[in-house]
Design a protein around this motif. Structure first.
Motif, PDB file in Angstrom:
ATOM      1  N   VAL A  17      10.006   9.405  -8.557  1.00 49.01           N
ATOM      2  CA  VAL A  17      11.440   9.103  -8.699  1.00 49.01           C
ATOM      3  C   VAL A  17      12.070   8.597  -7.424  1.00 49.01           C
ATOM      4  CG1 VAL A  17      13.368   9.823  -9.750  1.00 49.01           C
ATOM      5  CG2 VAL A  17      11.422  10.496 -10.930  1.00 49.01           C
ATOM      6  N   ALA A  18      11.865   9.368  -6.602  1.00 50.24           N
ATOM      7  CA  ALA A  18      12.508   9.204  -5.077  1.00 50.24           C
ATOM      8  C   ALA A  18      12.156   7.768  -4.714  1.00 50.24           C
ATOM      9  CB  ALA A  18      12.323  10.052  -4.234  1.00 50.24           C
ATOM     10  N   ARG A  19      10.846   7.468  -4.982  1.00 48.93           N
ATOM     11  CA  ARG A  19      10.216   6.103  -4.431  1.00 48.93           C
ATOM     12  C   ARG A  19      10.775   5.226  -5.376  1.00 48.93           C
ATOM     13  NH1 ARG A  19       3.931   5.947  -4.717  1.00 48.93           N
ATOM     14  NH2 ARG A  19       4.393   4.022  -3.780  1.00 48.93           N
ATOM     15  N   VAL A  20      11.117   5.316  -6.715  1.00 45.78           N
ATOM     16  CA  VAL A  20      11.446   4.379  -7.633  1.00 45.78           C
ATOM     17  C   VAL A  20      13.114   4.095  -7.031  1.00 45.78           C
ATOM     18  CG1 VAL A  20      12.237   3.843  -9.865  1.00 45.78           C
ATOM     19  CG2 VAL A  20      10.136   4.928  -9.338  1.00 45.78           C
ATOM     20  N   TYR A  27      14.496  -4.338  -8.806  1.00 50.33           N
ATOM     21  CA  TYR A  27      13.171  -3.748  -8.990  1.00 50.33           C
ATOM     22  C   TYR A  27      13.096  -2.361 -10.046  1.00 50.33           C
ATOM     23  CZ  TYR A  27      10.475  -6.693  -6.018  1.00 50.33           C
ATOM     24  OH  TYR A  27       9.664  -7.990  -5.359  1.00 50.33           O
ATOM     25  N   GLN A  28      14.088  -1.616  -9.573  1.00 53.10           N
ATOM     26  CA  GLN A  28      14.495  -0.402 -10.467  1.00 53.10           C
ATOM     27  C   GLN A  28      14.621  -0.770 -11.947  1.00 53.10           C
ATOM     28  OE1 GLN A  28      17.461   2.379  -8.786  1.00 53.10           O
ATOM     29  NE2 GLN A  28      17.048   1.525  -6.792  1.00 53.10           N
ATOM     30  N   GLY A  54       0.785   2.983  -9.150  1.00 57.79           N
ATOM     31  CA  GLY A  54       0.174   1.727  -9.062  1.00 57.79           C
ATOM     32  C   GLY A  54       1.380   0.785  -8.846  1.00 57.79           C
ATOM     33  N   ILE A  55       2.199   0.922  -9.912  1.00 59.73           N
ATOM     34  CA  ILE A  55       3.365  -0.045 -10.050  1.00 59.73           C
ATOM     35  C   ILE A  55       4.181  -0.026  -8.995  1.00 59.73           C
ATOM     36  CG2 ILE A  55       5.176  -0.678 -11.775  1.00 59.73           C
ATOM     37  CD1 ILE A  55       3.613   0.090 -13.925  1.00 59.73           C
ATOM     38  N   VAL A  56       4.452   1.328  -8.829  1.00 62.12           N
ATOM     39  CA  VAL A  56       5.634   1.375  -7.581  1.00 62.12           C
ATOM     40  C   VAL A  56       4.957   0.956  -6.191  1.00 62.12           C
ATOM     41  CG1 VAL A  56       7.066   2.951  -6.157  1.00 62.12           C
ATOM     42  CG2 VAL A  56       6.766   3.604  -8.542  1.00 62.12           C
ATOM     43  N   ASP A  57       3.688   1.199  -5.941  1.00 65.70           N
ATOM     44  CA  ASP A  57       3.016   0.648  -4.628  1.00 65.70           C
ATOM     45  C   ASP A  57       3.301  -0.900  -4.624  1.00 65.70           C
ATOM     46  OD1 ASP A  57       2.460   3.176  -4.053  1.00 65.70           O
ATOM     47  OD2 ASP A  57       0.107   2.985  -4.810  1.00 65.70           O
ATOM     48  N   PHE A  58       2.899  -1.514  -5.965  1.00 67.54           N
ATOM     49  CA  PHE A  58       2.945  -2.961  -6.016  1.00 67.54           C
ATOM     50  C   PHE A  58       4.255  -3.475  -5.893  1.00 67.54           C
ATOM     51  CE2 PHE A  58       3.318  -6.689  -9.277  1.00 67.54           C
ATOM     52  CZ  PHE A  58       2.550  -7.527  -8.549  1.00 67.54           C
ATOM     53  N   ALA A  64       8.897  -5.773   0.264  1.00 71.11           N
ATOM     54  CA  ALA A  64       8.974  -5.591   1.650  1.00 71.11           C
ATOM     55  C   ALA A  64       8.735  -6.982   1.877  1.00 71.11           C
ATOM     56  CB  ALA A  64       7.836  -4.870   2.011  1.00 71.11           C
ATOM     57  N   ALA A  65       7.911  -7.729   1.005  1.00 71.67           N
ATOM     58  CA  ALA A  65       7.561  -9.398   1.257  1.00 71.67           C
ATOM     59  C   ALA A  65       8.903 -10.200   1.021  1.00 71.67           C
ATOM     60  CB  ALA A  65       6.629  -9.733   0.504  1.00 71.67           C
ATOM     61  N   GLY A  66       9.962  -9.801   0.607  1.00 78.38           N
ATOM     62  CA  GLY A  66      10.947 -10.321   0.137  1.00 78.38           C
ATOM     63  C   GLY A  66      10.848 -10.905  -1.119  1.00 78.38           C
ATOM     64  N   LYS A  67      10.055 -10.633  -1.875  1.00 78.31           N
ATOM     65  CA  LYS A  67       9.954 -11.349  -3.262  1.00 78.31           C
ATOM     66  C   LYS A  67      10.853 -11.037  -4.327  1.00 78.31           C
ATOM     67  CE  LYS A  67       5.428 -13.214  -2.540  1.00 78.31           C
ATOM     68  NZ  LYS A  67       3.968 -13.267  -2.928  1.00 78.31           N
ATOM     69  N   GLY A  68      11.288 -11.825  -5.156  1.00 78.43           N
ATOM     70  CA  GLY A  68      12.181 -10.888  -6.488  1.00 78.43           C
ATOM     71  C   GLY A  68      11.217 -10.442  -7.499  1.00 78.43           C
ATOM     72  N   VAL A  69      11.651  -9.409  -8.130  1.00 77.43           N
ATOM     73  CA  VAL A  69      10.529  -8.816  -9.173  1.00 77.43           C
ATOM     74  C   VAL A  69       9.835  -9.657 -10.230  1.00 77.43           C
ATOM     75  CG1 VAL A  69      12.479  -8.023 -10.652  1.00 77.43           C
ATOM     76  CG2 VAL A  69      10.052  -6.682 -10.384  1.00 77.43           C
TER      77      VAL A  69
END
Length: 110
Positions: A17-20, A27-28, A54-58, A64-69
């Protein structure tokens, strides 16, 4: 399942949850919608946590790459989720199998 397993599971969930919460707001929002959808559809192996992790990793890589979700998953969240679990049995599949009499054996075996 012992008390230590329960405590460890809670620690892992809190870390997840902290990662989310560390993700950008868009993204959240999408993650929470995906989570709701997956909990409703009910893939059998959702409880092991690998799919959500896996979804959170993705998502972290995309942020980090600056892409929109929506650049990552496309405009249809449900379709993206369905693609993730297309080869995974769901609780709905198990229920359908149980009411249709398909218990892993042929009708001739009865």
């Amino acid at each position: 399942m012992g008390i230590r397993d329960i405590i460890e599971g809670k620690k892992q969930w809190r870390a997840h949850v902290a990662r989310v919460k560390a993700l950008p707001p868009d993204y959240q929002i999408v993650y929470k919608e995906m989570q709701k959808y997956l909990f409703k559809v009910g893939p059998v192996d959702l409880a092991d946590g690998q799919l959500l992790t896996g979804i959170v990793d993705f998502f972290q890589e995309g942020a980090a790459a600056g892409k929109g979700v929506l650049e990552l998953i496309g405009p249809d969240v449900a379709a993206f989720c369905d693609g993730l679990i297309k080869d995974t049995p769901t609780y709905a599949d198990a229920y359908q199998a149980s009411i249709s009499g398909k218990y892993g054996f042929d009708e001739r075996d009865r």
